[in-house]
Design an enzyme around this catalytic site. Structure first.
Site, PDB file in Angstrom:
ATOM      1  N   TYR A  13      -1.209   5.278   1.871  1.00  0.00           N
ATOM      2  CA  TYR A  13      -1.148   4.102   2.775  1.00  0.00           C
ATOM      3  C   TYR A  13      -2.266   4.067   3.824  1.00  0.00           C
ATOM      4  O   TYR A  13      -2.217   3.274   4.752  1.00  0.00           O
ATOM      5  CB  TYR A  13       0.215   4.004   3.505  1.00  0.00           C
ATOM      6  N   LYS A  16      -7.175   3.502   1.422  1.00  0.00           N
ATOM      7  CA  LYS A  16      -8.241   3.956   0.506  1.00  0.00           C
ATOM      8  C   LYS A  16      -8.587   2.878  -0.517  1.00  0.00           C
ATOM      9  O   LYS A  16      -9.746   2.536  -0.721  1.00  0.00           O
ATOM     10  CB  LYS A  16      -7.818   5.245  -0.234  1.00  0.00           C
ATOM     11  N   GLU A  84      -7.859   6.536  -7.416  1.00  0.00           N
ATOM     12  CA  GLU A  84      -6.924   7.618  -7.772  1.00  0.00           C
ATOM     13  C   GLU A  84      -7.635   8.780  -8.461  1.00  0.00           C
ATOM     14  O   GLU A  84      -7.152   9.302  -9.483  1.00  0.00           O
ATOM     15  CB  GLU A  84      -5.799   7.075  -8.681  1.00  0.00           C
TER      16      GLU A  84
HETATM   17  P1  ADP Z   1      -3.916   3.691  -0.104  1.00  0.00           P
HETATM   18  O1  ADP Z   1      -4.696   3.373  -1.346  1.00  0.00           O
HETATM   19  O2  ADP Z   1      -4.653   4.622   0.827  1.00  0.00           O
HETATM   20  O3  ADP Z   1      -2.550   4.223  -0.407  1.00  0.00           O
HETATM   21  P2  ADP Z   1      -3.819   0.828   0.301  1.00  0.00           P
HETATM   22  O4  ADP Z   1      -5.222   0.368   0.550  1.00  0.00           O
HETATM   23  O5  ADP Z   1      -3.247   0.591  -1.060  1.00  0.00           O
HETATM   24  O6  ADP Z   1      -3.704   2.370   0.726  1.00  0.00           O
HETATM   25  O7  ADP Z   1      -2.813   0.143   1.297  1.00  0.00           O
HETATM   26  C1  ADP Z   1      -3.044   0.078   2.675  1.00  0.00           C
HETATM   27  C2  ADP Z   1      -2.014  -0.886   3.250  1.00  0.00           C
HETATM   28  O8  ADP Z   1      -0.731  -0.296   3.218  1.00  0.00           O
HETATM   29  C3  ADP Z   1      -2.217  -1.225   4.694  1.00  0.00           C
HETATM   30  O9  ADP Z   1      -3.147  -2.269   4.852  1.00  0.00           O
HETATM   31  C4  ADP Z   1      -0.821  -1.644   5.137  1.00  0.00           C
HETATM   32  O10 ADP Z   1      -0.605  -3.027   4.913  1.00  0.00           O
HETATM   33  C5  ADP Z   1       0.102  -0.901   4.190  1.00  0.00           C
HETATM   34  N1  ADP Z   1       0.861   0.194   4.798  1.00  0.00           N
HETATM   35  C6  ADP Z   1       2.109   0.542   4.463  1.00  0.00           C
HETATM   36  N2  ADP Z   1       2.514   1.629   5.156  1.00  0.00           N
HETATM   37  C7  ADP Z   1       1.483   1.978   5.961  1.00  0.00           C
HETATM   38  C8  ADP Z   1       1.278   3.061   6.897  1.00  0.00           C
HETATM   39  N3  ADP Z   1       2.206   3.994   7.138  1.00  0.00           N
HETATM   40  N4  ADP Z   1       0.076   3.112   7.522  1.00  0.00           N
HETATM   41  C9  ADP Z   1      -0.869   2.193   7.292  1.00  0.00           C
HETATM   42  N5  ADP Z   1      -0.731   1.158   6.401  1.00  0.00           N
HETATM   43  C10 ADP Z   1       0.438   1.064   5.744  1.00  0.00           C
HETATM   44  P1  TMP Z   2      -2.141   5.911  -3.048  1.00  0.00           P
HETATM   45  O1  TMP Z   2      -3.013   6.973  -2.458  1.00  0.00           O
HETATM   46  O2  TMP Z   2      -2.889   4.705  -3.503  1.00  0.00           O
HETATM   47  O3  TMP Z   2      -0.985   5.585  -2.188  1.00  0.00           O
HETATM   48  O4  TMP Z   2      -1.565   6.482  -4.421  1.00  0.00           O
HETATM   49  C1  TMP Z   2      -1.171   7.828  -4.542  1.00  0.00           C
HETATM   50  C2  TMP Z   2      -0.451   8.040  -5.852  1.00  0.00           C
HETATM   51  O5  TMP Z   2      -0.311   9.451  -6.064  1.00  0.00           O
HETATM   52  C3  TMP Z   2       0.962   7.471  -5.890  1.00  0.00           C
HETATM   53  O6  TMP Z   2       1.242   6.995  -7.199  1.00  0.00           O
HETATM   54  C4  TMP Z   2       1.852   8.676  -5.632  1.00  0.00           C
HETATM   55  C5  TMP Z   2       1.060   9.793  -6.238  1.00  0.00           C
HETATM   56  N1  TMP Z   2       1.252  11.107  -5.618  1.00  0.00           N
HETATM   57  C6  TMP Z   2       1.439  12.211  -6.436  1.00  0.00           C
HETATM   58  O7  TMP Z   2       1.479  12.086  -7.657  1.00  0.00           O
HETATM   59  N2  TMP Z   2       1.602  13.435  -5.856  1.00  0.00           N
HETATM   60  C7  TMP Z   2       1.544  13.626  -4.508  1.00  0.00           C
HETATM   61  O8  TMP Z   2       1.684  14.771  -4.056  1.00  0.00           O
HETATM   62  C8  TMP Z   2       1.319  12.466  -3.669  1.00  0.00           C
HETATM   63  C9  TMP Z   2       1.253  12.626  -2.188  1.00  0.00           C
HETATM   64  C10 TMP Z   2       1.189  11.230  -4.261  1.00  0.00           C
HETATM   65 MG    MG Z   3      -4.436   3.507  -3.394  1.00  0.00          MG
END
Ligand code: ADP
Ligand code: TMP
Ligand code: MG
Ligand code: ZN
Length: 183
Positions: A13, A16, A84
């Protein structure tokens, strides 16, 4: 000219994928030749898209191994984008270097650590060779501060590779992690 390697990392979240897709847009506005990849293991949002937690998405090539990237691109490409990266094999590191030497910009986004606080090897190695590192933070879901660096699992262990979202993980800061560990 050679290309550059950019790695976007941080906890879940932290934005990225959003940042990766904003770079895709910049290249597309400039009519550059690009391709977006993601590993087959992440099946959260349908099969051939990279998607943010807010639902914004772009079409992507699904790959099971990093070596498939080389089969899908030609020297005319300006940039490639891979989301990812923690789920891809470490051959990605050599591929990123090779492409950069060929003049192609390489953008990678992925988790730095698993919920076990262990570095993901492919991300860690990419960080070592990157020209630009963007380390992002999320909002801590315990204290509300924008300083979360950990992805915390809120369900019983499903293994270190366990695809999911808010159903399984929250973002938390070190102080809140310390507190959770002491209770
Ligand atoms: P990542 O790929 O790092 O998981 P994303 O780019 O897919 O992140 O998503 C970022 C979005 O997630 C933010 O713009 C916000 O709307 C949402 N979001 C949900 N929970 C959180 C959090 N705890 N902190 C920041 N953004 C969050
Ligand atoms: P995100 O960075 O876009 O939120 O996606 C992370 C993905 O990786 C999500 O599908 C959950 C997975 N994940 C794992 O498989 N193992 C882990 O330890 C963590 C933190 C996330
Ligand atoms: Mg992501
Ligand atoms: Zn906190």
């Amino acid at each position: 000219m050679t290309g550059k390697i950019t790695v976007i990392t941080g906890p879940m979240y932290s934005g990225k994928t959003t940042e990766l897709l904003s770079f895709v847009e910049i290249y597309n506005i400039g009519k550059k030749k690009t391709l977006v990849f993601k590993p087959a293991v992440d099946n959260r949002y349908g099969h051939d898209i990279v998607s943010t937690h807010t639902g914004f998405s772009v079409k992507a090539e699904i790959i099971a191994r990093a070596s498939e990237i080389m089969k899908k691109i030609t020297p005319e490409f300006d940039a490639i984008f891979i989301d990812e990266v923690q789920f891809l094999d470490t051959e990605l590191v050599e591929i990123a270097k090779k492409l950069a030497f060929q003049g192609i910009d390489v953008y990678c986004a992925g988790l730095d650590m698993s919920y076990l606080e262990k570095p993901f090897e492919t991300t860690a190695r990419l960080l070592a060779i990157a020209d630009v590192v963007i380390k992002k933070k999320a909002v801590c879901e315990k204290c509300g501060e924008h300083r979360a660096t950990y992805s915390y699992k809120i369900v019983p262990d499903g293994g270190e590779i366990d695809v999911g979202g808010k159903d399984k993980y929250i973002a938390i800061c070190r102080d809140c992690l310390k507190q959770l560990k002491s209770t």
